[in-house]
Design a protein around this motif. Structure first.
Motif, mmCIF file in Angstrom:
data_model
loop_
_atom_site.group_PDB
_atom_site.id
_atom_site.type_symbol
_atom_site.label_atom_id
_atom_site.label_comp_id
_atom_site.label_asym_id
_atom_site.label_seq_id
_atom_site.Cartn_x
_atom_site.Cartn_y
_atom_site.Cartn_z
ATOM 1 N N ASP A 1 22.956 -75.336 -11.081
ATOM 2 C CA ASP A 1 21.737 -75.101 -11.883
ATOM 3 C C ASP A 1 22.129 -74.306 -12.900
ATOM 4 O OD1 ASP A 1 19.079 -74.580 -12.595
ATOM 5 O OD2 ASP A 1 18.232 -74.215 -10.764
ATOM 6 N N LEU A 2 22.546 -74.591 -14.131
ATOM 7 C CA LEU A 2 22.940 -73.911 -15.216
ATOM 8 C C LEU A 2 21.637 -73.385 -15.913
ATOM 9 C CD1 LEU A 2 25.721 -75.938 -16.745
ATOM 10 C CD2 LEU A 2 25.898 -74.009 -15.121
ATOM 11 N N ALA A 3 20.366 -74.023 -15.857
ATOM 12 C CA ALA A 3 19.277 -73.835 -16.683
ATOM 13 C C ALA A 3 18.818 -72.467 -16.052
ATOM 14 C CB ALA A 3 18.315 -74.639 -16.530
ATOM 15 N N GLU A 4 18.981 -72.343 -14.555
ATOM 16 C CA GLU A 4 18.585 -71.214 -14.002
ATOM 17 C C GLU A 4 19.553 -69.961 -14.142
ATOM 18 O OE1 GLU A 4 16.166 -68.528 -11.244
ATOM 19 O OE2 GLU A 4 15.798 -70.180 -12.753
ATOM 20 N N ALA B 1 21.286 -69.456 -16.841
ATOM 21 C CA ALA B 1 21.109 -69.082 -18.088
ATOM 22 C C ALA B 1 19.949 -68.081 -18.225
ATOM 23 C CB ALA B 1 20.852 -70.190 -19.007
ATOM 24 N N ARG B 2 18.609 -68.545 -17.561
ATOM 25 C CA ARG B 2 17.498 -67.818 -17.276
ATOM 26 C C ARG B 2 17.648 -66.499 -16.535
ATOM 27 N NH1 ARG B 2 13.728 -65.744 -14.285
ATOM 28 N NH2 ARG B 2 14.635 -66.515 -12.228
ATOM 29 N N ARG C 1 19.495 -64.094 -19.222
ATOM 30 C CA ARG C 1 18.586 -63.817 -20.405
ATOM 31 C C ARG C 1 17.614 -62.826 -19.834
ATOM 32 N NH1 ARG C 1 17.911 -69.483 -21.063
ATOM 33 N NH2 ARG C 1 19.263 -69.983 -22.774
ATOM 34 N N GLU D 1 25.929 -71.607 -21.994
ATOM 35 C CA GLU D 1 25.480 -72.494 -23.129
ATOM 36 C C GLU D 1 26.464 -73.457 -23.231
ATOM 37 O OE1 GLU D 1 23.965 -69.316 -25.503
ATOM 38 O OE2 GLU D 1 21.980 -69.692 -24.479
ATOM 39 N N GLN E 1 26.455 -76.715 -21.242
ATOM 40 C CA GLN E 1 25.128 -77.568 -21.237
ATOM 41 C C GLN E 1 24.869 -78.334 -22.086
ATOM 42 O OE1 GLN E 1 22.192 -73.899 -21.175
ATOM 43 N NE2 GLN E 1 21.319 -74.885 -19.115
#
Length: 108
Positions: A76-79, A81-82, A85, A105, A108
């Motif tokens: 889960d690369l989106a999570e 990255a979140r 951040r 990033e 992705q």
């Protein structure tokens, strides 16, 4: 009368403030996550790490552990990255978070 000399290292006296209850709870939850971590079944570890962040959102090791699980185990690369951040919001100069975010990033 004898002169009494007090030999005190000021670095020992000027210690950091006592840990907050929230920080202690967060550390215990973090340790629980480490104990139950299984690369084939990360659900329990994720649960404890999310609870650790909820207990003390400034305890950064919990974020990094979750990021690594998201990158290496769940994908889960989106999570991931979140989470990086969020660390950078809390600690803008954190090199580890910045480096991980750049790595994520690039994938992705």
């Amino acid at each position: 009368e004898e002169d009494v000399e007090i030999d005190v290292d000021l670095s020992e006296v000027e210690a950091s403030p006592p840990e907050s209850t929230e920080r202690r709870k967060s550390k215990l939850l973090f340790e629980s996550a480490r104990e139950v971590f299984d690369p084939k079944d990360v659900e329990d570890a994720v649960y404890y790490l999310e609870k650790a962040i909820a207990a003390d959102e400034t305890f950064l090791p919990s974020y990094f552990a979750l990021v690594m699980i998201m990158m290496e185990n769940t994908g889960d690369l989106a999570e991931a990255a979140r989470l990086c951040r969020r660390v950078l919001e809390l600690a803008p100069k954190n090199k580890k978070a910045r480096s991980l975010l750049e790595t994520i990033e690039s994938k992705q």
